[in-house]
Design an enzyme around this catalytic site. Structure first.
Site, short mmCIF file in Angstrom:
data_model
loop_
_atom_site.label_atom_id
_atom_site.label_comp_id
_atom_site.label_asym_id
_atom_site.label_seq_id
_atom_site.Cartn_x
_atom_site.Cartn_y
_atom_site.Cartn_z
N ARG A 23 0.61 -1.55 -0.12
CA ARG A 23 0.11 -0.16 0.13
C ARG A 23 0.76 1.34 -0.03
O ARG A 23 0.94 1.80 -0.36
CB ARG A 23 -0.95 -0.23 0.88
N TYR A 73 -17.56 11.87 -14.64
CA TYR A 73 -17.79 13.47 -15.25
C TYR A 73 -16.56 13.63 -16.13
O TYR A 73 -16.40 14.70 -17.13
CB TYR A 73 -18.32 14.54 -15.02
N HIS A 124 -7.80 -4.16 -7.09
CA HIS A 124 -7.87 -3.30 -6.20
C HIS A 124 -8.50 -3.06 -5.20
O HIS A 124 -9.67 -2.72 -5.44
CB HIS A 124 -7.08 -1.58 -6.48
#
Length: 822
Positions: free
Chosen positions: A42, A132, A88
């Site tokens: 991580r 968007y 993931h």
């Protein structure tokens, strides 16, 4: 507290057995598992490709979606969704934020994602929602993925075992240092600034040429970080060298600024580049706060005129301000200068966390590039061997085209027949072409096909390049035992799949030409795999090609961050930077203070709040310091330039300094350096103190006169050699000033003795305590105001002279009944 969660001897019932273990061990093992997961999967980047798992998975998911730099864009929601679903298993918001950062040219030196839409800005605004925006990979991301489909790296199963993902990307350039990294793990963290690819590759080439090069030598190729937002590094070279040598350190990074001439002597500072990771909006808010609190009195205004580029305007208070002094104060008090920490804590080989020097990081990258080169070369050799095997079969087919056509046309099992046929020239010359099916003689006549055994090609096994695939397909050619002149299964399959249009004479020549070229390439690859020198030469050529593509000639390849030496400007007192202007200080009885422009007529009538009236009124300059003495024995300091304007009623002094509610102002006056003051309490204790010793540097003031069971009442300037003091019951005493000590802080000594009566209620001052005191020159006598505008002068004060701490006598004739000297 017991370390056991349960009794270790209690095994529970037979049906539902419960295993007990010490609580310390249970928590320790689980926390260690969590810590290792955070460190390795991580927070820390891999030294080889410079990526964390989330970034690696995003790029791999984009490559699977074929989002190449020259192709179309795809919705970010689709990209983050595929990344989350396949590789993931974390929140889509975290994945989208990580992807958005890779697209921000102000956060990443070489963006790996090409974003379309609102991906945030340097002001700190967040990107638009993932539904968007659209994205695709950049050429830099493609360079990291180059060779991924050529067995350049190992793959591992994804989180649910359905798919496989690369454990590391091939990475054609040292991305760890090029784009930097930041992360916080358990017990460790990393923070690596971005650098310039052109310079990094230069250092890599030097390391290839001189493997034992010193860390300090690499500084000639990589002088320091290269931040995407530019700026100026003012860190000494020896500090930078030490940071790169140890893997830990910091860099002073300043904004880039210039002076813009406005004509007629006016000028302004234009900031064109701000430090890395500083949000422009917050920077402007901080500077505006500095102006409002007047911490930088020589700064008049700040405004943002930025468009696509950075343009912050800093206006000086006066054209007489020194620009270097102004910017030096700005660097000290705002984020126009920051310190960027370096902590090169990375995963070596994707496993071991280690704080590395720059040389170790570049060496890890170069060793990885060599491993990638070897694996890609072996992969290419396997492809060449497979193709040569096919070409050999195709050439055999062209040499015996009639027989091949007969087998394909008439035989029941053409593949087995092609493999079993003796393709030697003497044998083929004895076979006539079949005119029809009845005249065709199969090579399998009288052969028990079921008893035939396939054996692998010994030459292919010996090379070690070809191997059996995991999906069950054969990569090593197989042929029938005892049929040395037969075809392999790979060759037979290629002949059967050949198109009719390929049966041309030109195609045969092309096959022979291709075979010769592949054999030459294979020989070069064999030499490459056997020679370390050739391998490093090939790596050098690859790095030079990357340097030519992404180096100084690229549109974002030029170095952005410059270097200079920090010129330390001497500290200039605030008074020296304040423009000297006349003001009139007005303070009311209730403690509201203001400064009116100019020296007004002190007899002029002024307005105050209802129920309030004037108390202090005097002329001053904006460069003056004002001293406030309160009944708690503390002195407070006000800057005249910081006083509120005279248009309104001003502000309470208590808001400007930390004056307690129970304390009252005794006196307010201009600070006169080098002068002395006489301070005294109501019980008649006091001493002389220098004005320079009472100036406070903080809002809390400075304790000078210690008052415990009483209050301070007097603060008078020393202007003579004798002290005249009067009690509230009219006892008058004169004594030499030399009998008073000069102190910086304390209770002081007794100035006048007062009669006391003691009873059950405690001590009672019969003389009422100190009323007033003053200092005067003995030879000039003492004067005081009598009221009605009259003043009385007593030239000879011998009658009232006594020892300090005496009771005194009745005051001189005409002394006011208020027992005040003024």
């Amino acid at each position: 507290m017991s370390d056991l969660l349960d009794d270790p001897e209690d095994t529970g019932d037979d049906e539902g057995m419960q295993i007990s273990e010490p609580l310390r061990r249970a928590i320790g093992e689980r926390y260690l598992t969590y810590a290792l997961s955070t460190i390795m999967h991580r927070a820390l980047p891999d030294a080889r490709d410079g990526l964390k798992p989330v970034h690696r998975r995003i790029l791999y998911a984009m490559s699977r979606l074929r989002l190449n730099s020259g192709g179309g864009f795809l919705k970010s929601a689709k990209i983050s969704g595929d990344t989350m679903g396949d590789f993931h298993p974390h929140g889509d918001a975290a994945i989208y934020d990580a992807m958005a950062r890779l697209a921000q040219d102000f956060a990443v030196r070489y963006p790996l994602v090409d974003g379309q839409g609102n991906f945030g800005n340097i002001d700190g605004d967040n990107p638009a929602a993932s539904r968007y925006t659209e994205a695709r990979m950049t050429v830099f991301a493609e360079a990291l993925l180059e060779g991924l489909n050529e067995n350049a790296v190992d793959y591992r199963p994804n989180y649910d075992g359905r798919l496989e993902e690369p454990s590391v990307l091939p990475a054609q350039f040292p991305n760890l240092l090029a784009n930097g990294a930041a992360g916080i793990a358990v017990g460790m963290a990393t923070n690596i600034p971005p650098h310039n690819i052109d310079e990094l590759i230069g250092a890599c080439l030097h390391l290839i040429k001189t493997p034992d090069a010193r860390d300090d030598t690499l500084l000639n190729y990589v002088p320091g970080p290269d931040f995407p937002t530019g700026g100026v590094i003012v860190e000494p070279r020896e500090n930078i060298a030490r940071a790169y040598r140890t893997g830990r350190g910091s860099f002073r990074l300043r904004s880039k600024w210039e002076i813009e001439d406005l004509g007629r002597g006016q000028w302004q500072v234009v900031v064109t580049e701000i430090p890395y990771q500083v949000q422009k909006s917050k920077l402007i808010e901080k500077i505006a706060e500095l102006i409002q609190t007047k911490k930088i009195p020589i700064l008049g205004d700040v405004r943002d005129e930025s468009a696509d580029d950075i343009r912050l305007i800093l206006e000086p208070k006066s054209k007489n301000v020194d620009p270097d002094v102004l910017m030096n104060m700005m660097f000290r008090n705002s984020d126009l200068e920051v310190r960027f920490s370096l902590n090169m804590n990375v995963l070596i080989d994707g496993v071991t966390p280690k704080v590395c020097s720059m040389k170790e990081v570049l060496r890890a990258f170069l060793d990885f590039r060599r491993e990638v080169l070897i694996r890609r070369s072996k992969y290419r050799m396997a492809k060449i061997d497979n193709r040569l095997e096919v070409l050999s079969g195709l050439i055999t087919a062209f040499l015996n085209l009639d027989r091949v056509i007969d087998i394909i046309r008439y035989d029941d099992d053409p593949k087995v027949a092609l493999m079993y046929e003796d393709w030697s020239r003497p044998h083929q010359e004895t076979i006539a072409r079949a005119m029809d099916e009845t005249s065709y003689v199969s090579p399998l006549v009288g052969v028990d096909v079921g008893s035939l055994s396939l054996i692998a090609d010994e030459d292919a096994i010996a090379s070690g390049v070809l191997s059996e695939s995991d999906d069950g397909t054969r990569a090593i050619p197989h042929s029938y035992a005892g049929r040395e002149n037969g075809l392999s299964d790979v060759q037979a399959e290629a002949i059967l799949n050949m198109r009719l249009r390929s049966l041309r004479r030109l195609e045969e020549e092309a096959l022979i030409k291709e075979r010769d070229a592949l054999m030459e390439e294979r020989a070069e690859l064999e030499d490459l795999l056997e020679s370390d020198t050739l391998q490093w030469d090939r790596i050098s050529d690859e790095l030079k090609a990357v340097r030519k593509t992404f180096g100084a000639g690229h549109e974002i390849g030029e170095r952005r961050t410059q270097f200079t030496e920090a010129v330390e400007i001497e500290d200039v007192p605030l008074e020296a930077m304040i423009e000297k202007e006349p003001i009139t200080v007005v303070c009311s009885k209730m403690g509201w203070i203001r400064a009116m422009s100019g020296h007004i007529d002190l007899s002029r009538e002024l307005k105050f709040k209802d129920g309030d009236e004037g108390r202090f009124l005097f002329h001053a300059e904006t460069t003056d310091k004002l001293l406030v003495f309160a009944t708690n024995g503390r002195f407070y300091t006000l800057q005249a330039s910081n006083l509120p304007g005279g248009r309104g009623m001003g502000e309470p002094v208590r808001l400007m300094v930390d004056l307690p509610n129970e304390a009252e102002i005794i006196d307010l006056f201009i600070h006169r350096p080098g002068e002395k003051l006489l301070v005294a309490s109501a019980e008649g204790n006091g001493f002389v103190v220098g004005e320079d010793d009472v100036v406070a540097q903080t809002r809390t003031g400075k304790q000078v006169l210690n008052v415990k069971d009483t209050v301070a009442v007097i603060c008078k300037p020393v202007a003579g050699d004798h002290v005249a003091i009067c009690s509230q019951n009219g006892k008058f005493l004169v004594f030499p000033l030399s009998e008073l000590p000069e102190m910086g802080r304390g209770k002081g000594v007794r100035l006048q003795k007062y009669n006391q009566a003691r009873g059950r209620q405690g001590a009672l001052e019969l003389d009422g305590g100190l009323a007033d005191l003053t200092t005067f020159v003995w030879d000039q006598g003492l004067s005081w105001e009598m009221g009605g505008g009259k003043t009385r002068h007593e030239p000879d004060m011998s009658e009232w002279v006594g020892k300090r701490a005496g009771v005194g006598k009745r005051p001189p004739y005409g002394f006011p009944k208020t027992y005040k000297f003024s």
